[in-house]
Scaffold this motif. Sequence first.
Motif, short mmCIF file in Angstrom:
data_model
loop_
_atom_site.label_atom_id
_atom_site.label_comp_id
_atom_site.label_asym_id
_atom_site.label_seq_id
_atom_site.Cartn_x
_atom_site.Cartn_y
_atom_site.Cartn_z
N VAL A 128 -6.30 -3.55 35.30
CA VAL A 128 -7.54 -4.26 35.65
C VAL A 128 -7.30 -5.30 36.75
N ALA A 129 -6.21 -6.05 36.64
CA ALA A 129 -5.95 -7.13 37.59
C ALA A 129 -5.59 -6.61 38.98
N GLY A 130 -4.91 -5.48 39.06
CA GLY A 130 -4.43 -5.00 40.34
C GLY A 130 -5.26 -3.93 40.99
N SER A 131 -6.48 -3.67 40.48
CA SER A 131 -7.27 -2.55 40.98
C SER A 131 -8.76 -2.87 40.97
N ALA A 132 -9.49 -1.97 41.62
CA ALA A 132 -10.95 -2.02 41.58
C ALA A 132 -11.45 -0.74 40.93
N PRO A 133 -12.50 -0.83 40.12
CA PRO A 133 -13.00 0.39 39.48
C PRO A 133 -13.66 1.32 40.50
N VAL A 134 -13.46 2.62 40.32
CA VAL A 134 -14.09 3.62 41.18
C VAL A 134 -14.83 4.63 40.32
N SER A 135 -15.80 5.31 40.91
CA SER A 135 -16.63 6.23 40.13
C SER A 135 -15.93 7.56 39.84
N ASP A 136 -14.97 7.96 40.66
CA ASP A 136 -14.27 9.23 40.45
C ASP A 136 -13.03 9.00 39.59
N PRO A 137 -13.01 9.52 38.35
CA PRO A 137 -11.86 9.29 37.47
C PRO A 137 -10.55 9.82 38.03
N ALA A 138 -10.61 10.83 38.88
CA ALA A 138 -9.38 11.41 39.44
C ALA A 138 -8.67 10.44 40.38
N THR A 139 -9.43 9.55 41.00
CA THR A 139 -8.83 8.58 41.93
C THR A 139 -8.75 7.18 41.35
N ALA A 140 -9.14 7.02 40.11
CA ALA A 140 -9.14 5.70 39.48
C ALA A 140 -7.72 5.23 39.21
N ALA A 141 -7.56 3.92 39.21
CA ALA A 141 -6.27 3.33 38.83
C ALA A 141 -6.00 3.70 37.39
N ARG A 142 -4.75 4.06 37.11
CA ARG A 142 -4.43 4.49 35.74
C ARG A 142 -2.99 4.18 35.41
N THR A 143 -2.73 4.20 34.14
CA THR A 143 -1.37 4.06 33.64
C THR A 143 -1.28 4.83 32.32
N THR A 144 -0.09 5.22 31.98
CA THR A 144 0.16 5.87 30.70
C THR A 144 1.11 4.99 29.90
N VAL A 145 0.75 4.74 28.66
CA VAL A 145 1.52 3.86 27.79
C VAL A 145 1.99 4.65 26.57
N LEU A 146 3.24 4.47 26.22
CA LEU A 146 3.79 5.09 25.02
C LEU A 146 3.67 4.09 23.88
N VAL A 147 2.86 4.43 22.87
CA VAL A 147 2.66 3.57 21.71
C VAL A 147 3.51 4.14 20.58
N ARG A 148 4.46 3.34 20.10
CA ARG A 148 5.39 3.79 19.07
C ARG A 148 5.06 3.14 17.73
N ALA A 149 4.79 3.98 16.74
CA ALA A 149 4.61 3.49 15.37
C ALA A 149 6.01 3.34 14.77
N PRO A 150 6.29 2.25 14.10
CA PRO A 150 7.62 2.03 13.54
C PRO A 150 7.97 3.06 12.47
N THR A 151 9.21 3.48 12.49
CA THR A 151 9.70 4.44 11.50
C THR A 151 11.07 3.97 11.01
N GLY A 152 11.59 4.63 10.01
CA GLY A 152 12.92 4.33 9.51
C GLY A 152 12.89 3.54 8.22
N PHE A 153 14.07 3.21 7.73
CA PHE A 153 14.20 2.51 6.46
C PHE A 153 13.55 1.13 6.48
N ALA A 154 13.64 0.43 7.60
CA ALA A 154 13.13 -0.95 7.67
C ALA A 154 11.62 -1.01 7.87
N ALA A 155 10.96 0.13 8.06
CA ALA A 155 9.52 0.15 8.29
C ALA A 155 8.79 0.73 7.09
N ALA A 156 7.61 0.19 6.82
CA ALA A 156 6.77 0.73 5.76
C ALA A 156 6.11 2.01 6.26
N GLU A 157 5.80 2.91 5.35
CA GLU A 157 5.14 4.15 5.72
C GLU A 157 3.68 3.87 6.03
#
Length: 154
Positions: free
Chosen positions: A49-78
């Motif tokens: 949002v801070a580094g871009s301007a919104p555009v009407s064409d989604p193909a040329t819009a500013a974008r990013t992909t974020v990896l969201v990790r849910a915690p796993t393993g012994f130390a994490a609750a299910e």
Amino acid sequence: MIRVVLTVLVAVALLTASMPAIETARTATTTERLGAEADRLERAVGGVVAGSAPVSDPATAARTTVLVRAPTGFAAAELDRVALVEPSDRPDGVALAYRIDGPPERSFRIGTGPAETAVDLVDAPIELRPGGASRVRVRYVDDDGPTLRISRVG
């Protein structure tokens, strides 16, 4: 032989007594890690949002992909559920909601950056993997005003 039996009985008793504390620690650790993931997603959204301007064409819009990790393993609750949802108190916002061992569902609000921006969750709510990583794409488009279009990839 009696010493072995007594040792095993004492070990079982100690383990039984400590299980509630272990579960509390696992829940706290999971909540803390999910809060960190929400903060990371908020920083990524703010960067788009801070580094871009919104555009009407989604193909040329500013974008990013974020990896969201849910915690796993012994130390994490299910986790029963992890999802990006529209908060009930702000329908044009976004929150990372999660549920551990049934109700209640808890959430972390995710800010949309310095500008007033609407949020469009594609196929809301966006269900994420409760035991691993999910990719989320964020696009900054112009849908009758600045809008963050958030979708899951894969």
